[in-house]
Design a protein around this motif. Structure first.
Motif, mmCIF file in Angstrom:
data_model
loop_
_atom_site.group_PDB
_atom_site.id
_atom_site.type_symbol
_atom_site.label_atom_id
_atom_site.label_comp_id
_atom_site.label_asym_id
_atom_site.label_seq_id
_atom_site.Cartn_x
_atom_site.Cartn_y
_atom_site.Cartn_z
ATOM 1 N N VAL A 110 0.833 -1.213 0.000
ATOM 2 C CA VAL A 110 0.000 0.000 0.000
ATOM 3 C C VAL A 110 0.864 1.257 0.000
ATOM 4 N N VAL A 111 1.861 1.310 0.886
ATOM 5 C CA VAL A 111 2.673 2.536 0.967
ATOM 6 C C VAL A 111 3.537 2.705 -0.270
ATOM 7 N N VAL A 112 4.140 1.628 -0.772
ATOM 8 C CA VAL A 112 4.953 1.746 -1.987
ATOM 9 C C VAL A 112 4.076 2.167 -3.169
ATOM 10 N N THR A 113 2.919 1.539 -3.298
ATOM 11 C CA THR A 113 2.027 1.822 -4.429
ATOM 12 C C THR A 113 1.425 3.222 -4.351
ATOM 13 N N PHE A 114 1.020 3.622 -3.163
ATOM 14 C CA PHE A 114 0.300 4.885 -3.013
ATOM 15 C C PHE A 114 1.133 5.991 -2.358
ATOM 16 N N SER A 115 2.455 5.891 -2.454
ATOM 17 C CA SER A 115 3.301 6.903 -1.816
ATOM 18 C C SER A 115 3.051 8.302 -2.381
ATOM 19 N N SER A 116 2.742 8.410 -3.664
ATOM 20 C CA SER A 116 2.421 9.719 -4.246
ATOM 21 C C SER A 116 1.141 10.276 -3.645
ATOM 22 N N SER A 117 0.148 9.432 -3.494
ATOM 23 C CA SER A 117 -1.118 9.870 -2.891
ATOM 24 C C SER A 117 -0.932 10.235 -1.427
ATOM 25 N N ILE A 118 -0.087 9.483 -0.736
ATOM 26 C CA ILE A 118 0.185 9.785 0.676
ATOM 27 C C ILE A 118 0.902 11.122 0.791
ATOM 28 N N ALA A 119 1.873 11.357 -0.087
ATOM 29 C CA ALA A 119 2.592 12.642 -0.077
ATOM 30 C C ALA A 119 1.636 13.793 -0.357
ATOM 31 N N THR A 120 0.683 13.579 -1.270
ATOM 32 C CA THR A 120 -0.334 14.602 -1.563
ATOM 33 C C THR A 120 -1.206 14.838 -0.335
ATOM 34 N N LEU A 121 -1.648 13.765 0.289
ATOM 35 C CA LEU A 121 -2.474 13.854 1.495
ATOM 36 C C LEU A 121 -1.743 14.594 2.620
ATOM 37 N N MET A 122 -0.423 14.411 2.678
ATOM 38 C CA MET A 122 0.394 15.070 3.706
ATOM 39 C C MET A 122 0.784 16.499 3.310
ATOM 40 N N HIS A 123 0.317 16.953 2.153
ATOM 41 C CA HIS A 123 0.622 18.306 1.654
ATOM 42 C C HIS A 123 2.126 18.552 1.543
ATOM 43 N N ALA A 124 2.827 17.546 1.010
ATOM 44 C CA ALA A 124 4.260 17.721 0.784
ATOM 45 C C ALA A 124 4.449 18.870 -0.212
ATOM 46 N N PRO A 125 5.339 19.816 0.092
ATOM 47 C CA PRO A 125 5.577 20.930 -0.839
ATOM 48 C C PRO A 125 6.053 20.420 -2.200
ATOM 49 N N SER A 126 5.711 21.142 -3.236
ATOM 50 C CA SER A 126 6.042 20.698 -4.602
ATOM 51 C C SER A 126 7.547 20.486 -4.786
ATOM 52 N N GLU A 127 8.363 21.351 -4.177
ATOM 53 C CA GLU A 127 9.807 21.215 -4.351
ATOM 54 C C GLU A 127 10.385 19.986 -3.635
ATOM 55 N N SER A 128 9.639 19.385 -2.709
ATOM 56 C CA SER A 128 10.129 18.197 -2.021
ATOM 57 C C SER A 128 9.255 16.971 -2.287
ATOM 58 N N PHE A 129 8.277 17.123 -3.173
ATOM 59 C CA PHE A 129 7.303 16.059 -3.403
ATOM 60 C C PHE A 129 7.967 14.755 -3.857
ATOM 61 N N ASP A 130 8.794 14.822 -4.881
ATOM 62 C CA ASP A 130 9.438 13.606 -5.409
ATOM 63 C C ASP A 130 10.341 12.949 -4.371
ATOM 64 N N SER A 131 11.045 13.750 -3.595
ATOM 65 C CA SER A 131 11.908 13.201 -2.544
ATOM 66 C C SER A 131 11.080 12.576 -1.427
ATOM 67 N N THR A 132 9.922 13.165 -1.125
ATOM 68 C CA THR A 132 9.027 12.590 -0.111
ATOM 69 C C THR A 132 8.545 11.228 -0.574
ATOM 70 N N VAL A 133 8.145 11.142 -1.825
ATOM 71 C CA VAL A 133 7.684 9.865 -2.388
ATOM 72 C C VAL A 133 8.810 8.831 -2.322
ATOM 73 N N SER A 134 10.012 9.210 -2.681
ATOM 74 C CA SER A 134 11.159 8.289 -2.637
ATOM 75 C C SER A 134 11.433 7.823 -1.211
ATOM 76 N N TYR A 135 11.435 8.765 -0.268
ATOM 77 C CA TYR A 135 11.697 8.419 1.132
ATOM 78 C C TYR A 135 10.629 7.455 1.654
ATOM 79 N N LEU A 136 9.366 7.723 1.327
ATOM 80 C CA LEU A 136 8.280 6.832 1.751
ATOM 81 C C LEU A 136 8.467 5.425 1.174
ATOM 82 N N ARG A 137 8.822 5.350 -0.082
ATOM 83 C CA ARG A 137 9.012 4.042 -0.720
ATOM 84 C C ARG A 137 10.168 3.280 -0.087
#
Length: 180
Positions: A110-137
């Motif tokens: 779930v977390v690997v698959t939906f890490s982008s959605s989780i980052a969106t839900l957590m309001h990750a800033p756009s400049e750190s969004f991709d890194s947040t997704v990577s860290y979550l995965r």
């Protein structure tokens, strides 16, 4: 290594000796994200710090939930052993491992698959969004180890040994620091 079964004698001192390693282990588990944040803060930029901060909050929530749920294993094992039902205590261990193996796979997927959605839900800033997704995965791929530790820790605590799980998480934290 003397363990208490809490069925005879004074309760306060043995309970304190049992609870302190549990609290220390829980503290060390919360430090995983803090150590990652400290290291990234030394070598990364503000977006990297934001990514680790956001991602570690998600992983902390998952870890806290798992820690709470595995306390049920501790309680059931202690109860069965206190009642002298060793076979039933063994069944609790087997059932707990089976249930949490499934939970570990589900959480990882779930977390690997939906890490982008989780980052969106957590309001990750756009400049750190991709890194947040990577860290979550990355963290989610290690979730099976965190869940395994908590299940095994729950079993040891149910047997009356709260020091072994503390030593184990201490080793894991050291490996995390070296890995960082």
């Amino acid at each position: 290594n003397k363990v208490s079964n809490f069925t005879e004698g004074k309760i306060f001192s043995p309970l304190l000796k049992f609870a302190i390693p549990i609290l220390m282990a829980m503290f060390l588990q919360t430090m995983y994200g803090a150590v990652d944040l400290l290291i990234v803060g030394q070598f990364g930029n503000a977006a990297d710090v934001s990514a680790v901060s956001t991602g570690s909050q998600v992983m902390f929530a998952i870890t806290s939930m798992i820690t709470g749920l595995t306390m049920g294993i501790t309680i059931l094992i202690g109860q069965k052993l206190g009642e002298g039902k060793r076979k039933e205590a063994g069944n609790v261990v087997g059932s707990g491992i089976s249930i949490f193996a499934v939970v570990a796979v589900i959480i990882t997927v779930v977390v690997v698959t939906f890490s982008s959605s989780i980052a969106t839900l957590m309001h990750a800033p756009s400049e750190s969004f991709d890194s947040t997704v990577s860290y979550l995965r990355i963290c989610a791929m290690g979730a099976v180890f965190v869940i395994s530790y908590n299940v095994i820790g729950g079993v040891f605590r149910g047997l009356g040994d709260s020091k072994t799980p503390l030593i184990t998480v201490g080793i894991a934290c050291t490996v995390n620091i070296i890995g960082d």
